[in-house]
Design an enzyme around this catalytic site. Structure first.
Site, PDB file in Angstrom:
ATOM      1  CE  LYS A 192      -3.928  -2.280   0.199  1.00 23.03           C
ATOM      2  NZ  LYS A 192      -3.559  -3.693   0.322  1.00 23.03           N
TER       3      LYS A 192
HETATM    4  C1  LIG Z   1      -9.437  -2.823  -1.196  1.00 22.95           C
HETATM    5  C2  LIG Z   1      -8.914  -3.506   0.030  1.00 22.95           C
HETATM    6  N1  LIG Z   1      -9.699  -3.589   1.114  1.00 22.95           N
HETATM    7  C3  LIG Z   1      -9.276  -4.176   2.239  1.00 22.95           C
HETATM    8  C4  LIG Z   1      -8.034  -4.737   2.342  1.00 22.95           C
HETATM    9  C5  LIG Z   1      -7.617  -5.433   3.607  1.00 22.95           C
HETATM   10  O1  LIG Z   1      -6.488  -4.867   4.183  1.00 22.95           O
HETATM   11  P1  LIG Z   1      -5.490  -5.758   5.078  1.00 22.95           P
HETATM   12  O2  LIG Z   1      -4.729  -6.663   4.142  1.00 22.95           O
HETATM   13  O3  LIG Z   1      -4.596  -4.734   5.720  1.00 22.95           O
HETATM   14  O4  LIG Z   1      -6.285  -6.503   6.057  1.00 22.95           O
HETATM   15  C6  LIG Z   1      -7.167  -4.665   1.241  1.00 22.95           C
HETATM   16  C7  LIG Z   1      -5.804  -5.216   1.340  1.00 22.95           C
HETATM   17  O5  LIG Z   1      -5.293  -5.968   0.618  1.00 22.95           O
HETATM   18  C8  LIG Z   1      -7.624  -4.058   0.048  1.00 22.95           C
HETATM   19  O6  LIG Z   1      -6.845  -4.007  -1.033  1.00 22.95           O
END
Ligand SMILES: Cc1ncc(COP(=O)(O)O)c(C=O)c1O
Length: 391
Positions: A192
């Protein structure tokens, strides 16, 4: 030998290492002074009064849905073109999923489809727009629709930290300011726009929600003397709601504090790279780059998404050259779990399926050089000139 290029990669330096070392030598490993410091810095970057740090983006979405009161019997609406965590957050609250179709060019929610879904399903209580690849959804339109249907907007901005968008009146709103939403959720996973290893956060303008989120991220427990039903002494705490342990550590927050300082420089570099790709790929007619949004200069691009009918062959060709292109995402309604549990089927969301059939994310991260970018452009052009090539 050229180096392999992943589609995304973190950038970490000695400043992160120094601050992490400081935390490791301190008394606080879990939630100590660095977490609130990171929350203050994040709130400042987002222009929001409140930021609550959590252990990942999935928890951010889940706790935001819980804090908004999503519960069994409710419905929520989101995009089928997203990571599973977006819709799973609503399901984990016991609510039912409604998908609205997307613009097949950008993969972002189609406002007409959202309006239609809200008419069909009056029990929709929350709309979760996803700013795919960093492209910000039309939050004004979504907020207006939500207001008319007594729903709230919870932004999945896991791809969009660091960006901002121009409103119709010309005012600029940073992502996370919650100018047209109740809460905004972020992920700090390594690919990210900043990272804390694993990590996430929720921003909001509502101090009551802030308090609720803080309680939910630590088992629904409070020690706040203003809230306690009784008080047996300094050791005393009470559980007022059903929460989880979703706390970020001070070690992670230390990384995040340094990363946030670099975000604006990285945002500009990401933009330069996207513009370089756009110029270079303009000469390849078989590849469509996305039209760029109004106020593109404010965007913090997370992904460089192209579309091509020969996506699968191009994917293989790039990987054979050490270029880690990626596909974001298989639409959620096509996952076996969603098909089997809710009866979704191929053909339900033609925009999402058309998007998925052609979309490919090319490498994009701030440490990429112009030469890396040109190498990817050349590999794409070469594929359409001469066909797939062995490594
Ligand atoms: C659009 C989106 N929402 C939610 C998430 C979830 O984040 P995390 O991996 O930090 O739990 C991600 C991560 O890959 C994502 O790309």
């Amino acid at each position: 030998m050229t180096r392999d290029l992943p589609y995304g990669r973190q950038t970490l330096g000695p400043e992160e290492e120094d601050l992490v070392r400081e935390v490791l030598r301190s008394d606080w490993l879990t939630q100590g002074p660095r977490v609130p410091e990171f929350e203050r810095d994040l709130a400042a970057v987002c222009g929001a009064p409140c930021a609550v740090a959590v252990n990942n983006g999935t928890s951010a979405l889940y706790l935001a849905c819980r804090a908004a009161g999503l519960a069994p019997g409710d419905l929520f609406l989101t995009s089928p073109v997203t990571f599973a965590a977006t819709a799973n957050a609503g399901l984990l609250c016991g609510a039912g999923p409604v998908f609205a179709d997307v613009d097949p060019e950008t993969g972002n929610l189609d406002i007409g489809a959202v309006a239609a879904a809200l008419e069909t399903h009056p029990r929709i209580k929350a709309i979760l727009p996803v700013h795919l690849g960093g492209r910000i959804c039309d939050l004004e339109a979504l907020d207006e629709l939500a207001g008319r249907h007594e729903a709230v907007v919870i932004e999945d901005a896991c791809h969009a930290l660091g960006g901002a968008w121009p409103a119709r009146d010309g005012k600029v709103h940073p992502v996370g300011s919650c100018a047209r939403s109740l809460m905004t959720c972020f992920s700090f996973h390594p690919v990210k726009t900043i990272t804390t290893g694993e990590g996430g956060a929720i921003t909001t303008c509502d101090p009551e929600l802030d308090e609720k989120l803080r309680m939910l991220r630590t088992h629904g427990i409070t020690r706040d003397p203003r809230l306690l039903h009784e008080n047996h002494g300094p050791w005393y705490y009470e559980m007022h709601d059903l929460g989880i342990n979703a706390r970020l550590t001070d070690i992670q927050a230390a990384v995040g504090i340094v990363q946030l300082r670099r975000l604006e420089t990285w945002r500009k570099r990401r933009l330069e790279l996207v513009q370089r790709y756009d110029r270079g790929l303009a000469a390849v007619p078989e590849v469509a780059v996305q039209r760029r949004p109004r106020g593109e200069d404010l965007t913090c691009w997370h992904l460089m998404i192209i579309r091509t009918p020969r996506r699968d062959e191009l994917f293989a060709h790039l990987h054979a050259q050490g270029i880690g292109a990626q596909v974001h995402y298989l639409p959620l309604h096509l996952h076996p779990y969603y098909r089997e549990r809710f009866g979704f089927a191929a053909g339900d969301f033609p925009g999402a399926e058309a998007y998925y059939a052609q979309a490919l994310s090319l490498p994009l991260f701030p440490a990429m050089t112009d030469g890396d970018c040109d190498r990817v452009i050349e590999a794409v052009a070469d594929f359409f000139r001469t066909g797939p090539r062995a490594p």
